[in-house]
Design a protein around this motif. Structure first.
Motif, PDB file in Angstrom:
ATOM      1  N   TYR A 200      -9.965  14.166  39.843  1.00 57.23           N
ATOM      2  CA  TYR A 200     -10.692  15.009  38.904  1.00 57.23           C
ATOM      3  C   TYR A 200     -11.089  16.320  39.574  1.00 57.23           C
ATOM      4  O   TYR A 200     -11.412  16.356  40.769  1.00 57.23           O
TER       5      TYR A 200
ATOM      6  N   ARG B 224      -9.048  15.899  34.331  1.00 54.07           N
ATOM      7  CA  ARG B 224      -8.245  14.886  35.028  1.00 54.07           C
ATOM      8  C   ARG B 224      -6.906  15.527  35.388  1.00 54.07           C
ATOM      9  O   ARG B 224      -6.248  16.146  34.552  1.00 54.07           O
TER      10      ARG B 224
ATOM     11  N   GLU C 172      -5.789  17.269  31.958  1.00 53.48           N
ATOM     12  CA  GLU C 172      -6.402  16.906  30.690  1.00 53.48           C
ATOM     13  C   GLU C 172      -7.913  17.095  30.787  1.00 53.48           C
ATOM     14  O   GLU C 172      -8.572  16.511  31.654  1.00 53.48           O
ATOM     15  N   THR C 173      -8.470  17.943  29.914  1.00 46.28           N
ATOM     16  CA  THR C 173      -9.910  18.197  29.920  1.00 46.28           C
ATOM     17  C   THR C 173     -10.643  17.083  29.182  1.00 46.28           C
ATOM     18  O   THR C 173     -10.275  16.712  28.072  1.00 46.28           O
ATOM     19  N   ILE C 174     -11.702  16.585  29.819  1.00 44.44           N
ATOM     20  CA  ILE C 174     -12.487  15.491  29.247  1.00 44.44           C
ATOM     21  C   ILE C 174     -13.483  16.052  28.232  1.00 44.44           C
ATOM     22  O   ILE C 174     -14.118  17.083  28.461  1.00 44.44           O
ATOM     23  N   LYS C 175     -13.615  15.356  27.109  1.00 40.99           N
ATOM     24  CA  LYS C 175     -14.584  15.763  26.100  1.00 40.99           C
ATOM     25  C   LYS C 175     -15.986  15.658  26.686  1.00 40.99           C
ATOM     26  O   LYS C 175     -16.375  14.642  27.248  1.00 40.99           O
ATOM     27  N   ARG C 176     -16.765  16.732  26.544  1.00 37.93           N
ATOM     28  CA  ARG C 176     -18.133  16.713  27.078  1.00 37.93           C
ATOM     29  C   ARG C 176     -19.131  16.677  25.921  1.00 37.93           C
ATOM     30  O   ARG C 176     -18.905  17.285  24.879  1.00 37.93           O
TER      31      ARG C 176
ATOM     32  N   TRP D 185     -21.141  15.600  36.640  1.00 41.25           N
ATOM     33  CA  TRP D 185     -20.430  14.425  36.135  1.00 41.25           C
ATOM     34  C   TRP D 185     -20.475  13.315  37.183  1.00 41.25           C
ATOM     35  O   TRP D 185     -20.534  13.590  38.384  1.00 41.25           O
TER      36      TRP D 185
ATOM     37  N   ASP E  62     -13.185   6.459  36.398  1.00 39.96           N
ATOM     38  CA  ASP E  62     -13.234   7.061  35.065  1.00 39.96           C
ATOM     39  C   ASP E  62     -14.567   7.772  34.852  1.00 39.96           C
ATOM     40  O   ASP E  62     -15.607   7.327  35.358  1.00 39.96           O
ATOM     41  N   PRO E  63     -14.586   8.868  34.059  1.00 44.96           N
ATOM     42  CA  PRO E  63     -15.859   9.551  33.756  1.00 44.96           C
ATOM     43  C   PRO E  63     -16.796   8.592  33.008  1.00 44.96           C
ATOM     44  O   PRO E  63     -16.384   7.938  32.051  1.00 44.96           O
TER      45      PRO E  63
END
Length: 671
Positions: free
Chosen positions: A172, A194, A203-207, A214, A221-222
């Motif tokens: 990440y 990620r 791939e951008t993680i939904k925030r 984070w 995993d987030p």
């Protein structure tokens, strides 16, 4: 403890017997003190990490004072590979992605912050040096070595230093989004991305909100997102059942409160571990009840005299122990085998604190041991569980001889209002009475200043014959909430009294010669140096201030020539309570301003500032120098134009401490 290289590991010409483990009971030191460069040069060896299986060791090392490179050793065969090196920069942070692949970023140790033009970038490589790939740009340019592909992320992506599961090719990175286009813009939020280290796919993680931090779970995993709006910190949990973010806590980010806590890590079973005072004076390690959204009442690890600070040590499926800091670092092991191993290693290395670092998924007999003491800089060795033998890897300060170093101890002094103030005392070998003394004040100020370990600054001063006293004045963290909060709005006041009272303690003990005491420090420590000369002119005969604040109000008002690296949220919501409100506390800030009190400082001074400092910019020093020289001509002034908030280049560290040595010899040295 072997004093010659073990035959089980050879690191060729790079890490051979020249870096053998030092003998802890060496003969008495020769009369000549070690050269300044031995304390302040960049080390040749600087880090080592076992792979997840424990079969391979990655080492950051520079040969002949050249660029830092990444070296990987296969421990079963002693095979050595240079996995990554650059002609124009140094390997900086590195970590194992999995047992085959590593990821690393870069720095340029040959230039200071003011001259730096490249971001760290990000690169991935197999342990044998193959499949090298650039993942993140370096300030818009590309490293041309190794046939690097041009499919890279922009330079504003940075590695997340959390290991995760280390069971895939993914890592990440964070992507801070700022106001404005330049690096000086304030961070609005931080995206988590990620990144596949083989393909470069991102791939951008939904925030769930304006994220500032984070936390990954044990599977990599987030799982936690820390958001900040104005002064309110909100903690969000990504529920694995619903796969949706839900809020689990909210509190004042700067001032804390009864419900405040700090997330630390997730255990292998999904348990969230946090730091909380739970309404008591000291911070302790607790678990967090994710169903009830509250900190559990009973702590897992609590210390009587210290706030908990540390980390979890885990295997693939078990919490093995917890690393923590009291006066020194230590480990509480829950695993019986690790507890027995610690006892064995401590018996073999009785003079040092010994940190055991097992691999994440052990498939070999090796563990990595980091050992240090007040006299011994950090030393890395491998320990073989089958043979019971150590193999030296290297020391972070290989030229330092422990027998030539001074002892350090934590003493307890009492302030004039009865508050107990811890202080670190370092005295030259064989001497303890009527010494010239340097009172070394830590920066921050709302941090812990020191711990029991080798310190270049204090050991250098001790090697020149000075006792060194480092008070953990009120406001310092790590010693409980009461101690911390007692320092709010006490710049130049009770915080300053604590430093003076600790100094008087050293005089009363017969340690310090009352006629030969100098006060010194950087950042807040520089501020306290100047205010010490103002408040206690008969106590301190001279002062050394580097990158020191000279007026509190200047921290708020700024200057057209620079952008502060302190956030506007902190200056608006935190600093007025912690330091002082520029309007409501204006009279107090004037009375505790070294700039406005400069006429009262008549003692000799050494002043040093960085031309690229964004925390305490150069104009702090310049304005103070102008005000001072009207009344005090005994001032030495130096500017390191390429430096920021401290000295990053060895040449500047060596030059500065050489000036300190000469200055102290003139002012308080032995006649």
């Amino acid at each position: 403890m072997p004093t010659r290289c073990s035959s089980t590991l050879r690191i060729a010409a790079l890490l051979a017997c020249a870096l053998a483990m030092p003998a802890f009971g060496a003969e008495a030191a020769p009369p000549a003190p070690p050269p300044i460069a031995d304390f302040f040069n960049n080390p040749a060896f600087s880090d080592a990490n076992l792979s997840p299986s424990g079969k391979f060791l990655a080492v950051r090392y520079s040969n002949d004072n050249k660029r830092d490179r990444l070296i990987v050793i296969e421990l079963a065969t002693n095979t050595i590979k240079v996995a990554a090196q650059f002609s124009d920069r140094d390997v900086d942070t590195f970590q194992w992605v999995n047992d085959e692949r590593l990821v690393l970023d870069t720095t340029d140790k040959s230039v200071g912050p003011g001259d730096a033009i490249y971001a760290p970038g990000l690169f991935a490589v197999n342990r044998d040096g193959s499949s090298f790939k650039q993942l993140v740009q370096v300030s818009g340019s590309f490293v041309q070595e190794h046939g690097v592909a041009r499919t890279t992320l922009p330079a504003d992506h940075y590695l997340v230093e959390q290991k995760g599961a280390q069971a895939s090719d993914d890592v990440y990175v964070i992507n801070p989004k700022r106001d404005g286009l330049d690096e000086g813009g304030e961070i609005k939020y931080v995206n988590l991305v990620r990144l596949n280290t083989v393909t470069g796919r991102a791939e951008t993680i939904k925030r769930p909100g304006p994220a500032q931090g984070w936390l990954l779970d044990h599977k990599g995993d987030p799982r936690l997102c820390i958001a900040l709006e104005k002064n309110i910190e909100t903690i969000w949990y990504l529920d694995p059942a619903s796969k949706e973010w839900r809020q689990i806590a909210s509190f004042d980010a700067f001032l804390g409160g009864k419900d405040a806590f700090t997330p630390l890590a997730f255990g292998p079973d999904g348990t969230l571990y946090v730091l909380s005072d739970a309404g008591k004076d000291k911070m302790a390690l607790h678990t967090f009840d994710l169903a009830a959204n509250k900190v559990t009442e009973k702590p897992l690890v609590a210390l009587a005299d210290y706030d908990f600070s540390g980390r979890l040590i885990t295997s693939r499926d078990k919490l093995l122990g917890v690393r923590y800091l009291s006066d020194a670092r230590a480990t509480v092991w829950f695993d019986e085998k690790m507890k027995a191993l610690q006892a064995t290693i401590d018996l073999a290395l009785p003079a040092t604190a010994n940190m055991i670092n097992p691999p994440a998924r052990p498939d070999s007999p090796w563990v990595l041991v980091q050992s240090y003491s007040d006299k011994q800089p950090e030393h890395y060795a491998l320990y073989n569980l089958d043979t019971g033998k150590f193999t030296s890897i290297g020391s972070t300060q290989e030229r330092i001889v422990p027998a030539q170093m001074a002892e350090q101890e934590l003493v307890r002094t009492t302030a004039r209002d009865g508050l107990t103030v811890p202080a670190w005392l370092t005295v030259p070998n064989g001497k303890r009475k009527n010494l010239p003394m340097v009172v070394l004040v830590h920066g921050g100020p709302y941090v812990r200043g020191n711990e029991w370990r080798w310190s270049a600054d204090s050991q250098f001063l001790a090697s020149r014959g000075y006792a060194v006293l480092e008070p953990e004045f009120r406001g310092s963290t790590g010693f409980g909430t009461r101690h911390y909060r007692a320092g709010w709005k006490q710049w130049g006041l009770k915080m300053q009294d604590d430093i003076a009272d600790a100094t008087k303690w050293a005089i009363a003990q017969g340690i310090a010669d009352p006629k030969r005491i100098c006060i010194a420090g950087a950042s807040y420590g520089g501020y306290a140096t100047l205010m010490g000369l103002v408040n206690d002119p008969d106590l301190y005969k001279c002062g050394i201030d580097w990158v020191g604040v000279t007026d509190i109000k200047l921290l708020y008002t700024g200057h057209w020539s620079f952008t502060s690296d302190m956030s506007s949220a902190y200056l608006k919501y935190g600093a007025p309570t912690l330091i002082g409100d520029p309007e409501k506390d204006a009279a107090q800030l004037r009375a505790t301003s070294p700039l406005l009190q400069a006429a009262r400082i008549t003692q000799p001074l050494l002043l040093a500032y960085g031309g690229a400092d964004r925390r305490v910019p150069l104009y702090h020093g310049k304005k103070f120098l102008e005000a001072l020289k009207e009344h005090n001509q005994n001032v030495e002034w130096v500017v390191y134009q390429e430096e920021g908030h401290g000295w990053s280049l060895p040449k500047n560290r060596i030059d500065f401490w050489g000036r300190v040595e000469k200055f102290l010899a003139r002012q308080i040295g032995t006649p």
